[in-house]
Design a protein around this motif. Structure first.
Motif, PDB file in Angstrom:
ATOM      1  N   UNK A 291       0.879  -1.112   0.143  1.00 36.18           N
ATOM      2  CA  UNK A 291      -0.013   0.055  -0.014  1.00 36.18           C
ATOM      3  C   UNK A 291       0.984   1.334  -0.237  1.00 36.18           C
ATOM      4  N   UNK A 292       2.093   1.161   0.643  1.00 34.86           N
ATOM      5  CA  UNK A 292       2.873   2.335   0.726  1.00 34.86           C
ATOM      6  C   UNK A 292       3.430   2.587  -0.545  1.00 34.86           C
ATOM      7  N   UNK A 293       3.913   1.552  -1.271  1.00 34.10           N
ATOM      8  CA  UNK A 293       4.380   1.666  -2.519  1.00 34.10           C
ATOM      9  C   UNK A 293       3.678   2.280  -3.439  1.00 34.10           C
ATOM     10  N   UNK A 294       2.197   1.792  -3.486  1.00 38.36           N
ATOM     11  CA  UNK A 294       1.360   2.344  -4.231  1.00 38.36           C
ATOM     12  C   UNK A 294       0.935   4.043  -4.171  1.00 38.36           C
ATOM     13  N   UNK A 295       1.001   4.268  -2.679  1.00 35.89           N
ATOM     14  CA  UNK A 295       1.022   5.804  -2.474  1.00 35.89           C
ATOM     15  C   UNK A 295       1.900   6.573  -3.077  1.00 35.89           C
ATOM     16  N   UNK A 296       3.072   6.220  -2.843  1.00 35.25           N
ATOM     17  CA  UNK A 296       4.428   6.849  -3.136  1.00 35.25           C
ATOM     18  C   UNK A 296       4.290   6.964  -4.914  1.00 35.25           C
ATOM     19  N   UNK A 297       4.026   5.872  -5.624  1.00 42.56           N
ATOM     20  CA  UNK A 297       4.018   6.012  -7.026  1.00 42.56           C
ATOM     21  C   UNK A 297       2.841   6.926  -7.627  1.00 42.56           C
ATOM     22  N   UNK A 298       1.724   6.887  -6.879  1.00 45.63           N
ATOM     23  CA  UNK A 298       0.533   7.816  -7.290  1.00 45.63           C
ATOM     24  C   UNK A 298       0.804   9.048  -6.896  1.00 45.63           C
ATOM     25  N   UNK A 299       1.398   9.393  -5.987  1.00 40.46           N
ATOM     26  CA  UNK A 299       1.830  11.051  -5.484  1.00 40.46           C
ATOM     27  C   UNK A 299       2.727  11.420  -6.434  1.00 40.46           C
ATOM     28  N   UNK A 300       3.772  10.602  -7.002  1.00 42.00           N
ATOM     29  CA  UNK A 300       4.833  11.253  -8.032  1.00 42.00           C
ATOM     30  C   UNK A 300       4.112  11.335  -9.298  1.00 42.00           C
ATOM     31  N   UNK A 301       3.301  10.373  -9.757  1.00 38.39           N
ATOM     32  CA  UNK A 301       2.504  10.521 -11.018  1.00 38.39           C
ATOM     33  C   UNK A 301       1.683  11.851 -10.820  1.00 38.39           C
ATOM     34  N   UNK A 302       0.947  12.104  -9.747  1.00 34.62           N
ATOM     35  CA  UNK A 302      -0.005  13.108  -9.528  1.00 34.62           C
ATOM     36  C   UNK A 302       0.747  14.374  -9.648  1.00 34.62           C
TER      37      UNK A 302
END
Length: 403
Positions: A291-302
């Motif tokens: 879940x933490x990995x997902x959050x990091x990826x999405x925030x950088x993409x955002x």
């Protein structure tokens, strides 16, 4: 505007908190909206032994560290529930239960999952009066009493063992043959050795019994078809989880038949600027670390999406001239040569046109917006609207003839 943010994150579990950390660190004005306790389901986890760097910790302790980390980067928190969302515009709108209307350039959905209900007689009627779904929250209320646990996965068995610290006896209702549990082998071995745990095999629950409080359960043996009454004072259901995405039904977000949101490698949904992370997305592993990995990826993409959005508004929408939106790929030689040719051509037409170059390797949203799939490509725009697409030729005169 006080209600306008760069990044709105719906959900304050490990995925949402990590996204907040990355968003805040990127200097985005970031808001995390969470309807319950920070940490989501993890806040109810008594023991965590598989999160890197924490040999042994609890859910509340780990999520508390996540929250402090996010706060150190200026992330704002709002305790409320999002009841609807409109993602149809560049500025996305979410509406909360307390009638707040909030706007974000990008939105990350991190609402996680909630316990699945069996919807058997007595379950809803006695919820909170002996029927429970969280051992960490409610086990202490059954001190010295008999408790039934429904389910045999990791959560059911591990939570069941926790309940034995308080209850006189814990009886686990299992669908499978004797000795077969759905949990990991280590937990199964510990459970079988626990003197306060008993198992009823090949069985399912038909009803929860009691008037004002739980007095027992009706258990059906799947092999014999016979039913029996098992007296108890508490019933804990651990029969799976469902995504908490009901509020997204009219938002335009694509979901599967179960309510999970499919995403790509960047955590992007089918809608530009909207991302889904953590347990509410289609994925293989639902753990704190993933879940933490997902959050990091999405925030950088955002962050990159927001940069593109702001550049689009500044360089294209506000331009009084027509815009030559030239797509190239920095790793492609022919594409780079064409980009140089466009620069030469632009020098001759700079009074009428504005040249904006886009590297498709890093910025894809504009390409998707104007239907560009291959490079090199040039789209002529006026006030953001597509006028035409040029035939990309390495002949400067051919290109000029199309302007």
């Amino acid at each position: 505007m006080d209600n306008c943010y760069d990044l709105i994150i719906i959900g304050g579990g490990p995925a949402g908190l990590t996204a907040g950390i990355y968003g805040g660190r990127a200097k985005l004005r970031t808001l995390i909206i969470n309807k319950g306790t920070i940490g989501g389901m993890v806040d109810n986890t008594r023991e965590i032994v598989n999160y890197p760097g924490y040999i042994n910790t609890s859910g509340p302790e780990l999520m508390g560290d996540f929250k402090k980390h996010a706060e150190s980067f200026g992330v704002e928190f709002l305790k409320d529930e999002v009841v609807s969302a409109d993602f149809s515009q560049d500025l996305k709108k979410v509406t909360t239960k307390k009638k707040k209307e909030l706007y974000g350039k990008a939105v990350i959905v991190a609402v996680g999952t909630q316990p699945r209900l069996l919807n058997i007689p007595g379950e809803k009627e006695l919820r909170g009066n002996g029927v429970a779904y969280c051992a960490t929250c409610d086990a202490e209320f059954f001190e010295g009493e008999d408790v039934v646990v429904v389910g045999s996965g990791d959560q059911a068995i591990e939570e069941g063992m926790f309940i034995t610290k308080f209850a006189r006896k814990v009886t686990v209702i299992v669908l499978h043959d004797e000795g077969v549990l759905d949990c990991n082998k280590v937990s199964a071995e510990k459970a079988f050795q626990n003197e306060k745990m008993e198992f009823v095999w090949n069985s399912t629950l038909e009803a929860v019994l009691g008037d004002e409080n739980v007095e027992g359960v009706k258990v059906k043996n799947l092999k014999t078809g016979t039913s029996s009454i098992l007296p108890c004072q508490g019933v804990f259901f651990f029969v799976g989880m469902i995504p908490a995405t009901e509020f997204l039904k009219n938002s335009g977000i694509e979901m599967d038949h179960r309510g999970y949101v499919p995403v790509n490698d960047l955590m992007e949904t089918n809608l530009s600027g909207v991302y889904a992370v953590g347990d509410n997305r289609v994925k293989y592993l639902r753990q704190v670390v993933s879940a933490a990995g997902d959050g990091a990826t999405a925030a950088v993409a955002a962050e990159r999406y927001i940069e593109e959005l702001e550049a689009f508004q500044k360089n294209i929408l506000s331009s009084e001239k027509k815009v030559l939106l030239a797509f190239f790929n920095a790793a492609d030689t022919q594409s780079l040569e064409f980009s140089s040719l466009m620069e030469e051509l632009y020098k001759e037409y700079d009074e009428d046109y504005k040249l904006v170059k886009v590297d498709m390797a890093t910025k894809k949203s504009l390409a998707e917006k104007y239907g560009v799939t291959n490079v090199p490509a040039v789209v002529v725009l006026y006030k953001g609207e597509k006028v035409k697409e040029l035939e990309c030729s390495m002949d400067k005169e051919v290109l000029a003839g199309q302007l």
